[in-house]
Every structure is written in C-alpha cells, then in structure tokens.
Design an enzyme around this catalytic site. Structure first.
Site, PDB file in Angstrom:
ATOM      1  N   PRO A  65     -30.426 -12.750  12.334  1.00 11.88           N
ATOM      2  CA  PRO A  65     -29.087 -12.693  11.729  1.00 11.88           C
ATOM      3  C   PRO A  65     -28.780 -11.303  11.170  1.00 11.88           C
ATOM      4  CG  PRO A  65     -30.195 -14.718  11.075  1.00 11.88           C
ATOM      5  CD  PRO A  65     -31.214 -13.883  11.809  1.00 11.88           C
ATOM      6  N   ASN A  66     -29.825 -10.600  10.732  1.00 12.16           N
ATOM      7  CA  ASN A  66     -29.619  -9.223  10.277  1.00 12.16           C
ATOM      8  C   ASN A  66     -30.894  -8.428  10.521  1.00 12.16           C
ATOM      9  OD1 ASN A  66     -29.043  -6.849   8.629  1.00 12.16           O
ATOM     10  ND2 ASN A  66     -27.310  -8.077   7.899  1.00 12.16           N
ATOM     11  N   LYS A  86     -14.523  -7.378  12.784  1.00 13.98           N
ATOM     12  CA  LYS A  86     -15.498  -8.456  12.993  1.00 13.98           C
ATOM     13  C   LYS A  86     -14.770  -9.737  13.407  1.00 13.98           C
ATOM     14  CE  LYS A  86     -19.469 -10.702  10.804  1.00 13.98           C
ATOM     15  NZ  LYS A  86     -20.236 -10.657  12.059  1.00 13.98           N
ATOM     16  N   HIS A 141     -17.043  -7.285   5.212  1.00 12.93           N
ATOM     17  CA  HIS A 141     -17.234  -6.592   6.488  1.00 12.93           C
ATOM     18  C   HIS A 141     -15.996  -5.815   6.904  1.00 12.93           C
ATOM     19  CE1 HIS A 141     -20.824  -9.150   7.001  1.00 12.93           C
ATOM     20  NE2 HIS A 141     -21.206  -8.277   7.942  1.00 12.93           N
TER      21      HIS A 141
HETATM   22  N1  LIG Z   1     -28.028  -8.884  13.594  1.00 18.37           N
HETATM   23  C1  LIG Z   1     -27.555  -7.730  13.113  1.00 18.37           C
HETATM   24  O1  LIG Z   1     -28.222  -7.026  12.332  1.00 18.37           O
HETATM   25  C2  LIG Z   1     -26.206  -7.270  13.540  1.00 18.37           C
HETATM   26  C3  LIG Z   1     -25.466  -8.074  14.342  1.00 18.37           C
HETATM   27  N2  LIG Z   1     -24.241  -7.676  14.754  1.00 18.37           N
HETATM   28  C4  LIG Z   1     -23.578  -8.593  15.662  1.00 18.37           C
HETATM   29  O2  LIG Z   1     -23.622  -8.025  16.973  1.00 18.37           O
HETATM   30  C5  LIG Z   1     -22.468  -8.439  17.714  1.00 18.37           C
HETATM   31  C6  LIG Z   1     -21.737  -7.188  18.207  1.00 18.37           C
HETATM   32  O3  LIG Z   1     -21.177  -6.519  17.099  1.00 18.37           O
HETATM   33  P1  LIG Z   1     -20.312  -5.178  17.280  1.00 18.37           P
HETATM   34  O4  LIG Z   1     -21.113  -4.151  18.007  1.00 18.37           O
HETATM   35  O5  LIG Z   1     -19.764  -4.853  15.964  1.00 18.37           O
HETATM   36  O6  LIG Z   1     -19.149  -5.718  18.246  1.00 18.37           O
HETATM   37  P2  LIG Z   1     -18.360  -4.895  19.370  1.00 18.37           P
HETATM   38  O7  LIG Z   1     -17.168  -5.726  19.712  1.00 18.37           O
HETATM   39  O8  LIG Z   1     -18.165  -3.493  18.929  1.00 18.37           O
HETATM   40  O9  LIG Z   1     -19.388  -4.855  20.587  1.00 18.37           O
HETATM   41  C7  LIG Z   1     -19.645  -5.914  21.475  1.00 18.37           C
HETATM   42  C8  LIG Z   1     -19.707  -5.294  22.851  1.00 18.37           C
HETATM   43  O10 LIG Z   1     -20.202  -6.261  23.760  1.00 18.37           O
HETATM   44  C9  LIG Z   1     -19.405  -6.170  24.953  1.00 18.37           C
HETATM   45  N3  LIG Z   1     -19.552  -7.391  25.718  1.00 18.37           N
HETATM   46  C10 LIG Z   1     -18.881  -8.561  25.598  1.00 18.37           C
HETATM   47  N4  LIG Z   1     -19.335  -9.447  26.505  1.00 18.37           N
HETATM   48  C11 LIG Z   1     -20.315  -8.818  27.201  1.00 18.37           C
HETATM   49  C12 LIG Z   1     -21.161  -9.212  28.263  1.00 18.37           C
HETATM   50  N5  LIG Z   1     -21.090 -10.434  28.806  1.00 18.37           N
HETATM   51  N6  LIG Z   1     -22.049  -8.320  28.744  1.00 18.37           N
HETATM   52  C13 LIG Z   1     -22.148  -7.083  28.221  1.00 18.37           C
HETATM   53  N7  LIG Z   1     -21.346  -6.630  27.223  1.00 18.37           N
HETATM   54  C14 LIG Z   1     -20.462  -7.515  26.709  1.00 18.37           C
HETATM   55  C15 LIG Z   1     -18.026  -5.909  24.408  1.00 18.37           C
HETATM   56  O11 LIG Z   1     -17.136  -5.461  25.432  1.00 18.37           O
HETATM   57  P3  LIG Z   1     -15.532  -5.569  25.191  1.00 18.37           P
HETATM   58  O12 LIG Z   1     -15.230  -4.526  24.161  1.00 18.37           O
HETATM   59  O13 LIG Z   1     -14.966  -5.317  26.527  1.00 18.37           O
HETATM   60  O14 LIG Z   1     -15.269  -6.942  24.660  1.00 18.37           O
HETATM   61  C16 LIG Z   1     -18.339  -4.830  23.360  1.00 18.37           C
HETATM   62  O15 LIG Z   1     -18.465  -3.548  23.927  1.00 18.37           O
HETATM   63  C17 LIG Z   1     -21.638  -9.309  16.748  1.00 18.37           C
HETATM   64  O16 LIG Z   1     -21.945 -10.664  16.948  1.00 18.37           O
HETATM   65  C18 LIG Z   1     -22.120  -8.846  15.374  1.00 18.37           C
HETATM   66  O17 LIG Z   1     -21.929  -9.816  14.387  1.00 18.37           O
HETATM   67  C19 LIG Z   1     -23.709  -6.481  14.405  1.00 18.37           C
HETATM   68  C20 LIG Z   1     -24.396  -5.643  13.577  1.00 18.37           C
HETATM   69  C21 LIG Z   1     -25.716  -5.964  13.067  1.00 18.37           C
HETATM   70  O1  LIG Z   2     -20.461  -7.841  12.764  1.00 18.84           O
HETATM   71  C1  LIG Z   2     -21.162  -7.089  12.045  1.00 18.84           C
HETATM   72  O2  LIG Z   2     -20.835  -5.920  11.780  1.00 18.84           O
HETATM   73  C2  LIG Z   2     -22.414  -7.627  11.496  1.00 18.84           C
HETATM   74  N1  LIG Z   2     -22.805  -8.808  11.903  1.00 18.84           N
HETATM   75  C3  LIG Z   2     -23.971  -9.500  11.469  1.00 18.84           C
HETATM   76  C4  LIG Z   2     -23.594 -10.745  10.731  1.00 18.84           C
HETATM   77  O3  LIG Z   2     -22.609 -11.429  11.099  1.00 18.84           O
HETATM   78  O4  LIG Z   2     -24.294 -11.099   9.769  1.00 18.84           O
HETATM   79  C5  LIG Z   2     -24.922  -8.602  10.724  1.00 18.84           C
HETATM   80  C6  LIG Z   2     -24.266  -7.606   9.833  1.00 18.84           C
HETATM   81  O5  LIG Z   2     -23.683  -8.275   8.754  1.00 18.84           O
HETATM   82  C7  LIG Z   2     -23.231  -6.791  10.587  1.00 18.84           C
END
Ligand SMILES: NC(=O)C1=CN([C@@H]2O[C@H](COP(=O)(O)OP(=O)(O)OC[C@H]3O[C@@H](n4cnc5c(N)ncnc54)[C@H](OP(=O)(O)O)[C@@H]3O)[C@@H](O)[C@H]2O)C=CC1
Ligand SMILES: O=C(O)C1=N[C@H](C(=O)O)C[C@H](O)C1
EC number: 1.17.1.8
Length: 250
Positions: free
Chosen positions: A106-107, A139, A135
């Site tokens: 989750p993080n 998001k 956030h």
């Molecule tokens: N666990 C953690 O520590 C963290 C988790 N996250 C999570 O990670 C996820 C992404 O976050 P974030 O980077 O901010 O979001 P973004 O929207 O910036 O990035 C997601 C990317 O994935 C692409 N994408 C969508 N579907 C596909 C696919 N089938 N194959 C390949 N690429 C695909 C999107 O393309 P397009 O733009 O064309 O839709 C986009 O470029 C979220 O669920 C977020 O909550 C984020 C930060 C930290």
């Molecule tokens: O979307 C984000 O940016 C993040 N997503 C994760 C979450 O939903 O907890 C992790 C972090 O908070 C950043």
C-alpha cells in the site's frame, strides 16, 4: 553476478517514471522493459523480465498481474484499489503458479510503513482514533490505499485489545462529513494542489491527543521500498501484503 531483470508497468506515470530511473540507477538491476498504456504485455516475457513493477491504475492492475503470474514473472505492486475479492482472485492465480511471488505494498516509503506500525501500537491506548489522508488532486481513488490499510490495522489492534467503539455523539450529518467508515475507523480524504502524499493518524484520550504524521515530499521516497521489494520478491513465493514483511520490523 547476473543482474535482476526488471520491467516497469505504468512507466510514463508519476511514480512509474521515477521507478524507471531508480531501476536504471541500481547496480544490481537491468531495466528490460518500460511499458505504458497500449504497449503489449508479451514484451514482458520476450524481454526475459524476472520482476514486473506494477504502477498503473486500479482498472489495469488485475489484467497485468494475471499475465505476470501465468508467465511466472514476480511482481511488485504499488497500484491501489485492493478489495477482498481481488485479493482472493490473485491468491487463486498464485496457487496455480506456486513459485511466483507478488508483493502488494500500500505504501513503499519507510515513513509510511512506520506510521502504520505506530498507529497500530497506539490505537488500543486511546478512546478515539481517526485517519486523515492528504494527496495531490490528480489521484483517482479515495481514500488512499495507505489510509485504508492503516484503518484496517488500527481496527484489528483495537479488536484484539477489546477496545470500545470511539465516542461520537453525532446525530445529524451531511453526507461525508464524518468521512468514510473503514472497519469502524473514520477516514477523511483531502485533495489539494501542492500536496503529494501525506497522512495523519489522530488519537485522543482523556486530556491528551497524539498525532502521528507522515509526509512524502517527492516520489523518490518510494524508491528504496520498490527496489527492496524487487530484490526480495524473487525468493518469496505467494502473496505478501505490506512492505513491512520485508523490513524485519518487530
Ligand atoms: N504504493 C505506493 O507507495 C504508491 C502507490 N501509488 C499508486 O500507484 C498508482 C499510479 O500512481 P500515479 O503514478 O500517481 O498515477 P499516474 O496516472 O501518473 O500513472 C499511471 C500510469 O499508468 C498508465 N497505465 C494505465 N493502464 C496501463 C496499462 N494497462 N499498462 C501500462 N500502463 C498503464 C497510465 O497511462 P494513461 O496516462 O494513459 O492513463 C499512466 O501513465 C496509483 O494507484 C497510486 O495510488 C503511487 C505512489 C506510491
Ligand atoms: O496516488 C498516490 O500518489 C499514492 N498512492 C498510494 C495510496 O493510495 O496510498 C500511496 C501514496 O499515498 C501515494
């Protein structure tokens, strides 16, 4: 020693782009594929990827993991949107590919993992506990995966300790005014330009409060956790939920 062959899914996204740079900079890893939306999943097998780092969207993650598990490609997953149904489906896939490992975190930031642990420890000692996550406004999901997991861990700790429900005399409220109810814990989600990823756990007892706060100020905060996950998942078959399992926290 041969390098770990790593692919990134969601490579053009906010965290995916940072992960691409982190994998390229890691001396023990080789970036073999960087896939965006519309790119063929077959590239993963063709490139010989051992680990896929999944950072896409809740709508895409299940199809991507289905492919990875069927092809014996380990996965490190940061994408949110996990429900009991999704976890059960993934567990079923892993049972048919028993040597494959999937880490769902989750993080990935150490501070957020510790926030969850501190909240879990503190929760039974206070009458009241609520979670506030804050956030960036791009998001797509609320509450955050981190806040949802934090609330679940708090609820588990309070159940185990036999804690009473938190006091709350509210009789009338506008929809959403008391936040989302996650396992009995109110979770409030703020979306604000200028923020990245932040969380406060507010605890209250007679005459005192305790606030546990974490701030991710840059996506670099998630990279050590992603790299650690990639290194450890290849020798950890099955589903691991939470980076804490790879951190040896006691
Ligand atoms: N666990 C953690 O520590 C963290 C988790 N996250 C999570 O990670 C996820 C992404 O976050 P974030 O980077 O901010 O979001 P973004 O929207 O910036 O990035 C997601 C990317 O994935 C692409 N994408 C969508 N579907 C596909 C696919 N089938 N194959 C390949 N690429 C695909 C999107 O393309 P397009 O733009 O064309 O839709 C986009 O470029 C979220 O669920 C977020 O909550 C984020 C930060 C930290
Ligand atoms: O979307 C984000 O940016 C993040 N997503 C994760 C979450 O939903 O907890 C992790 C972090 O908070 C950043």
């Amino acid at each position: 020693m041969s390098k770990l062959r790593v692919a990134v899914l969601g490579a053009k996204g906010r965290i995916g782009a940072e992960a691409v740079r982190a994998v390229e900079a890691a001396e023990d890893m080789e970036l073999v594929a960087a896939l965006g939306r519309g790119d063929k999943l077959e590239t993963l097998a063709e490139s010989g990827a051992q680990v896929a780092v999944e950072l896409t969207t809740p709508a895409s993650v299940m199809d991507n993991l289905d492919y990875c598990v069927r092809h014996g490609i380990h996965a490190v997953v940061g994408t949110t949107g996990w429900t009991d149904e999704r976890l059960a489906q993934l567990t079923g896939w892993l049972e048919r590919s028993p040597e494959t490992g999937v880490l769902i975190a989750p993080n990935f930031s150490i501070g957020a993992v510790l926030t969850m642990r501190f909240a879990q420890i503190a929760a039974p000692y206070f009458e009241s506990v609520e979670v506030v996550e804050l956030h960036h406004p791009n998001k797509v999901d609320a509450p955050s995966g981190t806040a949802t997991r934090t609330a679940q861990l708090i609820a588990e700790a309070r159940r185990a300790a036999g804690s009473a429900p938190a006091p709350d005399a509210t009789v009338t409220a506008l929809d959403g005014a008391r936040g989302a109810n996650v396992d009995g814990v109110p979770v409030h989600a703020i979306r604000l330009r200028g923020l990245l990823a932040h969380q406060e756990v507010l605890l209250g007892g007679e005459g005192e409060t305790l606030t546990v706060r974490h701030d991710s100020l840059h996506h670099s905060s998630f990279m050590p956790g992603i790299l650690l996950g990639a290194r450890r998942v290849v020798t950890t078959p099955g589903l691991t939920f939470g980076l804490e399992h790879f951190l040896d926290l006691n």
